[in-house]
Write a protein that holds these residues in place. Structure first.
Motif, PDB file in Angstrom:
ATOM      1  N   LEU A 128      41.372  48.256  30.449  1.00 25.91           N
ATOM      2  CA  LEU A 128      42.255  46.854  32.063  1.00 25.91           C
ATOM      3  C   LEU A 128      41.091  46.624  32.484  1.00 25.91           C
ATOM      4  CD1 LEU A 128      44.756  49.580  33.423  1.00 25.91           C
ATOM      5  CD2 LEU A 128      45.415  46.749  32.328  1.00 25.91           C
ATOM      6  N   SER A 129      40.690  45.803  33.313  1.00 24.77           N
ATOM      7  CA  SER A 129      39.763  45.164  34.326  1.00 24.77           C
ATOM      8  C   SER A 129      38.744  46.285  35.152  1.00 24.77           C
ATOM      9  CB  SER A 129      39.799  44.046  34.879  1.00 24.77           C
ATOM     10  OG  SER A 129      40.398  44.396  36.096  1.00 24.77           O
ATOM     11  N   ARG A 130      37.642  46.372  35.023  1.00 22.42           N
ATOM     12  CA  ARG A 130      37.704  47.269  36.426  1.00 22.42           C
ATOM     13  C   ARG A 130      37.992  47.977  38.208  1.00 22.42           C
ATOM     14  NH1 ARG A 130      31.050  48.027  36.766  1.00 22.42           N
ATOM     15  NH2 ARG A 130      30.934  47.657  34.428  1.00 22.42           N
ATOM     16  N   ASP A 131      38.274  46.891  37.877  1.00 21.95           N
ATOM     17  CA  ASP A 131      39.159  46.353  39.376  1.00 21.95           C
ATOM     18  C   ASP A 131      40.314  47.540  39.191  1.00 21.95           C
ATOM     19  OD1 ASP A 131      37.612  45.289  41.662  1.00 21.95           O
ATOM     20  OD2 ASP A 131      38.338  43.560  41.573  1.00 21.95           O
ATOM     21  N   SER A 132      40.714  47.433  38.056  1.00 19.93           N
ATOM     22  CA  SER A 132      42.369  48.146  37.685  1.00 19.93           C
ATOM     23  C   SER A 132      42.551  49.387  37.308  1.00 19.93           C
ATOM     24  CB  SER A 132      43.331  47.243  36.431  1.00 19.93           C
ATOM     25  OG  SER A 132      43.216  45.925  37.522  1.00 19.93           O
ATOM     26  N   LYS A 143      44.216  39.686  39.428  1.00 24.90           N
ATOM     27  CA  LYS A 143      44.208  37.881  38.845  1.00 24.90           C
ATOM     28  C   LYS A 143      43.807  38.325  37.643  1.00 24.90           C
ATOM     29  CE  LYS A 143      43.473  36.168  43.068  1.00 24.90           C
ATOM     30  NZ  LYS A 143      43.113  35.177  44.662  1.00 24.90           N
ATOM     31  N   GLU A 144      43.179  39.467  37.331  1.00 27.05           N
ATOM     32  CA  GLU A 144      41.967  40.020  35.643  1.00 27.05           C
ATOM     33  C   GLU A 144      43.382  40.337  34.942  1.00 27.05           C
ATOM     34  OE1 GLU A 144      37.945  41.556  36.342  1.00 27.05           O
ATOM     35  OE2 GLU A 144      38.832  41.890  38.221  1.00 27.05           O
ATOM     36  N   ILE A 165      56.057  41.540  42.316  1.00 21.52           N
ATOM     37  CA  ILE A 165      55.621  41.071  44.211  1.00 21.52           C
ATOM     38  C   ILE A 165      54.681  42.694  44.802  1.00 21.52           C
ATOM     39  CG2 ILE A 165      55.490  39.628  45.895  1.00 21.52           C
ATOM     40  CD1 ILE A 165      56.465  37.433  44.675  1.00 21.52           C
ATOM     41  N   VAL A 166      53.887  42.903  45.353  1.00 17.94           N
ATOM     42  CA  VAL A 166      53.574  44.010  46.258  1.00 17.94           C
ATOM     43  C   VAL A 166      52.505  43.368  47.118  1.00 17.94           C
ATOM     44  CG1 VAL A 166      53.524  45.724  43.782  1.00 17.94           C
ATOM     45  CG2 VAL A 166      51.456  44.400  44.273  1.00 17.94           C
ATOM     46  N   ARG A 167      52.308  42.309  47.207  1.00 20.63           N
ATOM     47  CA  ARG A 167      51.750  41.897  48.450  1.00 20.63           C
ATOM     48  C   ARG A 167      50.349  42.419  48.503  1.00 20.63           C
ATOM     49  NH1 ARG A 167      51.260  38.065  49.216  1.00 20.63           N
ATOM     50  NH2 ARG A 167      50.624  37.867  51.338  1.00 20.63           N
ATOM     51  N   GLY A 168      49.507  41.785  49.271  1.00 26.88           N
ATOM     52  CA  GLY A 168      47.733  42.746  48.929  1.00 26.88           C
ATOM     53  C   GLY A 168      47.493  43.517  49.950  1.00 26.88           C
TER      54      GLY A 168
END
Length: 424
Positions: free
Chosen positions: A191-195, A210-211, A256-259
Motif C-alpha cells: 500500500l502507499s505510504r499514506d495508507s 486516491k493512490e 464512500i467514507v468521506r474525508g
C-alpha cells in the motif's frame, strides 16, 4: 505583464464570469428558500480548534491543507477550510438549540486549503452548502440530499450520479476497523505510504485513498454495510426508501467514507457520469453526510446534524462541459453621452432620474467625441444612447438613439425619457 499576480491556486472573479456565478448563487438561494433554509455567514477566519477538534488530526485538512497563523494577540487562527464546523460553532455560540428544531441553514462563501491546484479545485475555493441541525431522523438525511439534488437539477446538472453509503455509528466503526486491519495487514507493504500511516491511525481512510483506489486489497475489502448494527441498517434503509419516494436516483457505494472524522451513518457524493454512464471517480462535485458527534467535539451537548457542501468551481466546470449557459444579466438600458459644457451636468441629472425609474444607466465620459462615446455605448450593450449637449440641456430634452434595434434617433423631454425607453 505586471510582476504581481494572484497567489498560486487562487483566482480573480472577472466581469465576464459574473453571470455564471450569479446564476449558481441565485439558484442556491431560491431552492434553499423553497426548502425552508435560511442564510448564515460565518467569518473566513476561525480559532484553529474549531477545525482541529472536529476534523481529526489524521484528516488531510488538518495534517496537510489548513492555513494556520498567529494573530498579533498570540491567538492561533485558521482560514476556514470547510463550512460545517463553522456553522456548528455559530449554532452553539448563538444558542440556536433554543430555537425550534431542526435549524435549517445554508451558506455560500470562500474556503481555503493548501492543496495541489487542479481543474475545478483551488487553494481558495468557493462552496455552497446546507446544514440541518437538531434532527436525528433518516428524513433529515433524505431532505438534505433532495435539496442538493434539486440545486443541481435547477443548474442543468441533472445527470450527476448520486452515490450513498452508511458508515454507521462510532461503535459500528470500531468493530469494522478491527476487521479492516485484519484484512489489510497482509497487504500493508504494497500500500502507499499514506495508507500505511492510516493503517495505524484511521484504517477507514484507506478505502477512499486516491493512490490505492485500484489496489486489489482495497477493491476486495469487506463492506461496512455488512457490519452495520440493526439500528444503523434500519436508518440507511429508511433513507433509501425516502429517496425512492422522492424520485431521487442513487447508487449504493460501500467504499464512500468521506474525508472528515465527524461523519456518522449516511454519507454521499454527487459525481459526473463517465462515458459508460457510471460515476466518474475522482471528480466529486458535491458531497455530504450526517455528523451527530460534531457539536459535542466543539463542547456542546449531543446534537444530531446532517448537511452537504458543493464546490462552486467544480459546479461551473461541469456546467461548461455540458454547455449549460447561465441567464445573462439584464443589459444596460441607457448609455448617456454628455457633450459640450452644459451637457455633463444635464446628463448626470438624467441618469439619476432614469435610475430612480428602475432603468440601468451607464454614464458616459465627458470630454470625448460623439463618435467615441457611441462606440462605447454600443460595446456596453445598451439599448439606447441618450445624447445630451448644450442645446438639449438648455431646452430640457434628450436625443434617444436606438442601439440594439432598428429605428431613428428621436427627441423627447427629459421627464418623458423613462417612458420612451420602456416603450410606453
Amino acid at each position: 505583464m505586471a510582476d504581481l499576480q494572484a497567489p498560486r491556486g487562487m483566482s480573480d472573479l472577472l466581469p465576464e464570469d459574473e453571470a455564471a456565478w450569479r446564476f449558481v448563487r441565485d439558484t442556491t438561494e431560491r431552492v434553499a428558500g423553497l426548502f425552508g433554509y435560511s442564510l448564515i455567514a460565518t467569518p473566513i477566519v476561525e480559532d484553529v480548534r474549531v477545525f482541529a477538534r472536529t476534523s481529526g488530526d489524521e484528516s488531510d485538512i488538518v495534517s496537510k491543507e489548513m492555513y494556520v497563523f498567529q494573530d498579533r494577540g498570540g491567538g492561533e487562527l485558521a482560514l476556514r477550510p470547510e463550512g460545517t464546523a463553522s456553522v456548528c460553532r455559530a449554532y452553539l455560540e448563538h444558542g440556536m438549540a433554543s430555537r425550534p428544531q431542526p435549524v435549517r441553514l445554508y451558506y455560500f462563501g470562500p474556503m481555503f486549503r493548501y492543496d495541489r491546484p487542479q481543474a475545478g479545485r483551488y487553494r481558495q475555493l468557493w462552496q455552497l452548502g446546507a446544514e440541518c441541525i437538531g434532527d436525528p431522523s433518516p428524513a433529515a438525511d433524505a431532505e438534505v440530499i433532495e435539496l442538493q439534488h434539486a440545486i443541481f437539477r435547477e443548474l442543468g446538472l441533472d445527470d450527476l450520479v448520486l452515490r450513498i453509503n452508511s458508515i454507521g455509528t462510532a461503535e459500528t466503526r470500531r468493530n469494522y476497523v478491527e476487521r479492516l486491519q485484519e484484512h489489510f495487514h497482509p497487504h500493508l507493504d504494497t500500500l502507499s505510504r499514506d495508507s500505511q500511516r492510516r493503517f495505524e491511525t484511521n484504517p477507514l481512510r484507506i478505502l477512499d485513498s486516491k493512490e490505492d483506489a485500484a489496489h486489489l486489497a482495497v477493491l476486495e475489502a469487506p463492506s461496512i454495510l455488512d457490519h452495520l448494527s440493526a439500528e444503523d441498517a434500519e436508518h440507511f434503509a429508511t433513507v433509501r426508501s425516502l429517496l425512492d419516494t422522492a424520485g431521487v436516483a442513487y447508487e449504493v457505494a460501500p467504499r464512500i467514507v468521506r474525508g472528515l472524522d465527524y461523519y456518522a451513518r449516511t454519507v454521499w457524493e454527487f459525481e459526473p457520469p463517465s462515458e459508460d454512464g457510471e460515476a466518474g471517480g475522482q471528480s466529486t462535485v458535491g458531497a455530504g453526510g450526517r455528523y451527530d458527534g460534531l457539536i459535542e467535539l466543539l463542547g456542546g451537548p449531543p446534537t444530531p446534524g446532517t448537511g452537504f457542501a458543493t464546490g462552486i468551481e467544480r459546479t461551473l466546470l461541469n456546467m461548461r462541459e455540458r454547455g449549460v449557459e447561465a441567464p445573462v444579466a439584464a443589459a444596460v438600458d441607457v448609455a448617456t453621452i454628455p457633450l459640450g459644457e452644459q451637457g455633463p451636468a444635464a446628463a448626470l441629472r438624467l441618469a439619476q432620474a432614469l435610475r430612480a425609474a428602475g432603468l440601468a444607466v451607464r454614464a458616459g465620459a465627458p470630454g470625448r467625441s460623439l463618435r467615441a462615446q457611441l462606440r462605447g455605448a454600443n460595446a456596453s450593450g445598451a439599448r439606447y444612447a441618450a445624447i445630451v449637449g448644450d442645446d438639449e440641456a438648455a431646452r430640457g430634452v434628450v436625443q434617444l438613439k436606438p442601439l440594439t434595434a432598428d429605428g431613428d434617433q428621436f427627441e423627447v423631454a427629459v421627464g418623458d425619457a423613462a417612458a420612451a425607453v420602456r416603450g410606453e
